[in-house]
Design an enzyme around this catalytic site. Sequence first.
Site, mmCIF file in Angstrom:
data_model
loop_
_atom_site.group_PDB
_atom_site.id
_atom_site.type_symbol
_atom_site.label_atom_id
_atom_site.label_comp_id
_atom_site.label_asym_id
_atom_site.label_seq_id
_atom_site.Cartn_x
_atom_site.Cartn_y
_atom_site.Cartn_z
ATOM 1 C CG ASP A 7 -1.894 -1.132 1.246
ATOM 2 O OD1 ASP A 7 -2.140 -1.719 0.172
ATOM 3 O OD2 ASP A 7 -2.424 -1.453 2.325
ATOM 4 C CG ASP A 126 -12.864 -2.119 -0.473
ATOM 5 O OD1 ASP A 126 -12.182 -3.155 -0.514
ATOM 6 O OD2 ASP A 126 -12.660 -1.137 -1.209
#
Length: 232
Positions: A7, A126
Amino acid sequence: MLIPSVDLMGGKIVQLVQGEKKALEFSNFEEWITRFSSFPLIQLIDLDAAMGHVPNSELVNFFVQRLPCQVGGGIRSPESARRMLDTGARRVILGSSLIQNGAINVAFAEQLAAELGPEKLVFAIDARGGKVATRGWREITSISPLEVVKALDSFCCAFLYTHIDTEGLMSGLPLEPVRELRQAATKQLIAAGGISTHQEIEELHRMGVDAVVGMAIYLRRLPLPDTIPVSK
């Protein structure tokens, strides 16, 4: 299959807790590239781009040239997806752009599949509190993950399910919602959110689910094995 997560935020590798609080950051890129070089797939997410900030474009390009990556973060059009594939990404991840005005945008998914091919598309689901979250996990919809799978299964090669409630906590990933999605999806299912042990990864593997892991790897709580199970 174990898929390491990279990330990016502010020009560094980071790990966030539940998508909000930064817990770790690294700039030793070569070390992590070396550690991840034996994996068949890496997940690379530009968090800044996902949140509408200045993207980490140069760093994304650097990683996709060195590692086999599926890339997400701020990809919201066929054109931006194509550009990412042209830079060397193996697959692109789209999430928020698949939801429009509180509904699943099936027409957009169909357009993506027609222009890029389903084999290049990973659709992100998500979820927080059992509902799909968008815009960098900041907006909660009334849509369930199962609804997304049922509506979009024909237009992608994989679904990426992230359980936000346990993301970054290394407390374990609840398996029941994953099992429900596995039964509904005909494509590859990848799960993330608090996975911290090889036992969890093996259990997911037995279910036919691949595992994305970040925090446990960077804290070295999860030693990287010499041999990893690979989904057929």
